[in-house]
Each structure stands twice: as C-alpha cells, then as structure tokens.
Design a protein around this motif. Structure first.
Motif, PDB file in Angstrom:
ATOM      1  N   ALA A 167       0.842  -1.213   0.000  1.00 21.57           N
ATOM      2  CA  ALA A 167       0.000   0.000   0.000  1.00 21.57           C
ATOM      3  C   ALA A 167       0.870   1.254   0.000  1.00 21.57           C
ATOM      4  O   ALA A 167       0.609   2.201  -0.755  1.00 21.57           O
ATOM      5  N   PHE A 180      -7.346  -4.034  -2.980  1.00 22.18           N
ATOM      6  CA  PHE A 180      -8.589  -4.131  -3.742  1.00 22.18           C
ATOM      7  C   PHE A 180      -9.679  -3.271  -3.126  1.00 22.18           C
ATOM      8  O   PHE A 180     -10.484  -2.691  -3.822  1.00 22.18           O
ATOM      9  N   ARG A 181      -9.656  -3.194  -1.809  1.00 20.54           N
ATOM     10  CA  ARG A 181     -10.681  -2.390  -1.145  1.00 20.54           C
ATOM     11  C   ARG A 181     -10.548  -0.923  -1.576  1.00 20.54           C
ATOM     12  O   ARG A 181     -11.523  -0.246  -1.842  1.00 20.54           O
ATOM     13  N   GLY A 221      -0.415  -7.343   6.215  1.00 18.24           N
ATOM     14  CA  GLY A 221      -1.213  -6.651   5.201  1.00 18.24           C
ATOM     15  C   GLY A 221      -2.152  -7.534   4.412  1.00 18.24           C
ATOM     16  O   GLY A 221      -2.345  -7.313   3.224  1.00 18.24           O
ATOM     17  N   VAL A 254       0.746  -8.010  11.380  1.00 18.15           N
ATOM     18  CA  VAL A 254       1.068  -6.596  11.140  1.00 18.15           C
ATOM     19  C   VAL A 254      -0.018  -6.041  10.234  1.00 18.15           C
ATOM     20  O   VAL A 254      -0.125  -6.438   9.062  1.00 18.15           O
ATOM     21  N   GLY A 304      -0.381  -1.158  12.774  1.00 16.23           N
ATOM     22  CA  GLY A 304       0.249  -0.033  12.083  1.00 16.23           C
ATOM     23  C   GLY A 304       0.604  -0.430  10.671  1.00 16.23           C
ATOM     24  O   GLY A 304       0.499  -1.605  10.298  1.00 16.23           O
TER      25      GLY A 304
HETATM   26  P1  NAD Z   1      -6.989  -7.064   0.792  1.00 19.15           P
HETATM   27  O1  NAD Z   1      -7.099  -5.901  -0.148  1.00 19.15           O
HETATM   28  O2  NAD Z   1      -8.169  -7.952   0.963  1.00 19.15           O
HETATM   29  O3  NAD Z   1      -6.578  -6.556   2.248  1.00 19.15           O
HETATM   30  C1  NAD Z   1      -5.553  -5.652   2.452  1.00 19.15           C
HETATM   31  C2  NAD Z   1      -5.202  -5.657   3.936  1.00 19.15           C
HETATM   32  O4  NAD Z   1      -4.085  -4.792   4.108  1.00 19.15           O
HETATM   33  C3  NAD Z   1      -6.324  -5.132   4.853  1.00 19.15           C
HETATM   34  O5  NAD Z   1      -6.458  -5.999   5.955  1.00 19.15           O
HETATM   35  C4  NAD Z   1      -5.804  -3.764   5.300  1.00 19.15           C
HETATM   36  O6  NAD Z   1      -6.214  -3.437   6.631  1.00 19.15           O
HETATM   37  C5  NAD Z   1      -4.299  -3.988   5.248  1.00 19.15           C
HETATM   38  N1  NAD Z   1      -3.504  -2.777   5.046  1.00 19.15           N
HETATM   39  C6  NAD Z   1      -3.864  -1.629   4.425  1.00 19.15           C
HETATM   40  N2  NAD Z   1      -2.832  -0.759   4.447  1.00 19.15           N
HETATM   41  C7  NAD Z   1      -1.801  -1.390   5.072  1.00 19.15           C
HETATM   42  C8  NAD Z   1      -0.464  -1.029   5.383  1.00 19.15           C
HETATM   43  N3  NAD Z   1       0.025   0.172   5.046  1.00 19.15           N
HETATM   44  N4  NAD Z   1       0.328  -1.934   6.032  1.00 19.15           N
HETATM   45  C9  NAD Z   1      -0.157  -3.155   6.378  1.00 19.15           C
HETATM   46  N5  NAD Z   1      -1.425  -3.540   6.112  1.00 19.15           N
HETATM   47  C10 NAD Z   1      -2.234  -2.679   5.472  1.00 19.15           C
HETATM   48  O7  NAD Z   1      -5.685  -7.857   0.332  1.00 19.15           O
HETATM   49  P2  NAD Z   1      -5.330  -9.394   0.365  1.00 19.15           P
HETATM   50  O8  NAD Z   1      -5.666  -9.968   1.690  1.00 19.15           O
HETATM   51  O9  NAD Z   1      -3.936  -9.474  -0.120  1.00 19.15           O
HETATM   52  O10 NAD Z   1      -6.309 -10.083  -0.701  1.00 19.15           O
HETATM   53  C11 NAD Z   1      -6.694  -9.488  -1.902  1.00 19.15           C
HETATM   54  C12 NAD Z   1      -6.232 -10.209  -3.168  1.00 19.15           C
HETATM   55  O11 NAD Z   1      -5.933  -9.208  -4.131  1.00 19.15           O
HETATM   56  C13 NAD Z   1      -4.978 -11.000  -3.036  1.00 19.15           C
HETATM   57  O12 NAD Z   1      -5.134 -12.129  -3.817  1.00 19.15           O
HETATM   58  C14 NAD Z   1      -3.895 -10.128  -3.663  1.00 19.15           C
HETATM   59  O13 NAD Z   1      -3.011 -10.911  -4.409  1.00 19.15           O
HETATM   60  C15 NAD Z   1      -4.631  -9.292  -4.669  1.00 19.15           C
HETATM   61  N6  NAD Z   1      -4.042  -7.928  -4.776  1.00 19.15           N
HETATM   62  C16 NAD Z   1      -2.710  -7.794  -4.966  1.00 19.15           C
HETATM   63  C17 NAD Z   1      -2.134  -6.539  -5.026  1.00 19.15           C
HETATM   64  C18 NAD Z   1      -0.636  -6.446  -5.227  1.00 19.15           C
HETATM   65  O14 NAD Z   1      -0.033  -7.310  -5.848  1.00 19.15           O
HETATM   66  N7  NAD Z   1       0.010  -5.421  -4.666  1.00 19.15           N
HETATM   67  C19 NAD Z   1      -2.931  -5.397  -4.892  1.00 19.15           C
HETATM   68  C20 NAD Z   1      -4.315  -5.565  -4.718  1.00 19.15           C
HETATM   69  C21 NAD Z   1      -4.861  -6.849  -4.652  1.00 19.15           C
END
Ligand code: NAD
Ligand code: ZN
Length: 245
Positions: A29, A36-37, A188, A213, A230
């Motif tokens: 993030a 995705f949210r 995350g 975390v 955090g």
């Molecule tokens: P999710 O979007 O469902 O959840 C994200 C989580 O990260 C939440 O619990 C949120 O509270 C937490 N979060 C937000 N900011 C944060 C920070 N700065 N530090 C730590 N935590 C933080 O994501 P998910 O559980 O990975 O599942 C969604 C699916 O979407 C997965 O399959 C993933 O591969 C995919 N996805 C991947 C990416 C990527 O590759 N970067 C991006 C979006 C979605």
C-alpha cells in the motif's frame, strides 16, 4: 505501534528455528499499489473483484485487459517500500525465513527477497488461453488486445483470478512452510481470500505463533500471539531493527 509488542514479536522470531511470512496487498500500500478495497469504485463503478474472474474475461476480454494494462502500468512505476526492504533484511538476519506472498507486483523480489513463493502469480506473466505459449510482458511489451503469436487465441494475464486454482508448486511449498514453521508473520492481508487465509490457521494449529502486522484487526487477530497495529512500512523496519540489535 507499541514498543513492548515489537519486543515480544522480535523475541518470538529470534527463538524460532524456522520463521515464515505471509504478505497481502497491504504490504504494498505504501508503495502506491492500492489494495482491492481501495480500488473499489475507482474502476468505472465496478468492484475490482468482478474484473478478475475467468467469467469476466470470457464475457469481455478487452475490458479485463484494460484493467490489467492499467494495473501493470501502475506496478511498473512503483518502488519497494521500507516494509519490503525490512522483510528482505529479516531473511539475512534469521537462520531460516521463507516469504509467501499473495501479491502479484514483484516488489519483494525487487527489494532483495529470494525464493519468494508467489501464490497468485505475477502481473508480468502472460499465457495463451489455448496453447502452452507463455511470455514475460516486462521483456516483451504487449499490444492493447494481445493475441498468441503461435495460435492466434487471446493471451491472458498470468495472475490467478478469483475462483481459479493456485499454482500447485507454490501452494505445496506454502502449505509445507505453514505446517513446519515456528512463527508466521502475517502482513497486510485481510485474511479472507482462500486458500491463503487458511495458512496462518494451519500454522497456529501446528503450534506456530502468529504475529500480525496490520493497521486494522482481521479474522486472524484473535489467534495472533502479537498484533502489531500499524502500516507495514513503519512496523517492519522497527521489527528488523530490534532483531539486529
Ligand atoms: P486485501 O485488499 O483484501 O486486504 C488488504 C489488507 O491490508 C487489509 O487488511 C488492510 O487493513 C491492510 N492494510 C492496508 N494498508 C496497510 C499497510 N500500510 N500496512 C499493512 N497492512 C495494510 O488484500 P489481500 O488480503 O492481499 O487479498 C486481496 C487479493 O488481491 C490478493 O489475492 C492479492 O493478491 C490481490 N491484490 C494484490 C495486489 C498487489 O499485488 N500489490 C494489490 C491488490 C490486490
Ligand atoms: Zn496459443
């Protein structure tokens, strides 16, 4: 972030013969990759989840490609953040550390982590829907509506979409790690997307301590030995510093 919690997490990691880590979208993030949210509502009023299924691709491959091209462009422009770097450091500090990710952005590898287990594939991988043709879109740029140079069928992004089976080697490696680690660090992830969400549950059932975390609580928080509340980019460097102190 509570210092005593960081100290407790560091102690658990230091005492572990084998520690593993499961990461989700939240770890990226702070690199500017939305979870995705966070994407919801930003994409033509459609939920991102509705664009990452085989049904959506079959119904309208152009629309699904447009979404993935946008995602690739974004991922191609971002850098690992201090959270990714701290996890790469932990691999060097701890005797045995394996990293499992649900992310498709390749930022752990860019930060220096090795042997990363990618449960959901990689945004640059590209497959033919019909034959065995595969390519790496990072090395070989694609057209907006990419078709297979061998058989002419549509190419598709090599990420695992909702409802699809995970790559068997990655899944087995992740399950093995979950069943034999002493500590699992979970960073995350909302811990709702299966089967990745089961890995910490299994690790816990097999006696591992869970360190979470996440700025928010999740279904996993209740089984975690320590919750470090955090953003990963702040908490993980503090944890790596404590480990190397
Ligand atoms: P999710 O979007 O469902 O959840 C994200 C989580 O990260 C939440 O619990 C949120 O509270 C937490 N979060 C937000 N900011 C944060 C920070 N700065 N530090 C730590 N935590 C933080 O994501 P998910 O559980 O990975 O599942 C969604 C699916 O979407 C997965 O399959 C993933 O591969 C995919 N996805 C991947 C990416 C990527 O590759 N970067 C991006 C979006 C979605
Ligand atoms: Zn083909």
């Amino acid at each position: 972030m509570d210092e005593t919690h960081v100290a407790k997490a560091a102690e658990l990691l230091r005492d572990a013969e084998f520690a593993c880590c499961l990461t989700g979208a939240g770890v990226s993030a702070e690199s500017g990759v939305p979870t995705f949210r966070d994407l919801d509502g930003l994409w033509q009023d459609h939920r991102a989840e509705e664009l990452v299924t085989i049904e959506a691709f079959q119904a309208d491959p152009r629309r699904v490609w447009k979404f993935h091209h946008g995602w690739r462009e974004l991922i191609g422009s971002v850098e690992p953040n201090p959270g990714h770097v701290a996890l790469a450091r932990m691999e060097k500090i701890l005797p045995r550390f394996e990293l499992i990710t649900q992310n498709v952005d390749g930022l752990h590898q860019a930060a220096g982590s090795s042997g990363v287990i990618e449960l959901h594939g990689n945004i640059w991988d590209t497959w033919c829907v019909n034959c065995r043709y595969q390519c790496d879109a990072k090395l070989q740029p694609l057209s907006d509506e990419p078709h297979c140079p061998q058989c002419g069928a549509w190419l598709r992004p090599g990420v695992i979409w909702f409802g699809e089976t995970l790559p068997i080697d990655a899944l087995r490696a992740a399950q093995r790690a979950a069943l034999s680690c002493d500590v699992m660090l979970v960073v995350g992830t909302s811990a709702v997307v299966q089967p990745a969400a089961s890995l910490p549950e299994w690790a816990c059932q097999h006696g591992a301590s869970i360190i979470e975390v996440n700025p928010e609580s999740t279904p996993l928080s209740r089984i975690a030995a320590v919750c470090l509340s955090g953003p990963g980019a702040h908490v993980l460097p503090a944890l790596a510093d404590k480990l190397s102190a």
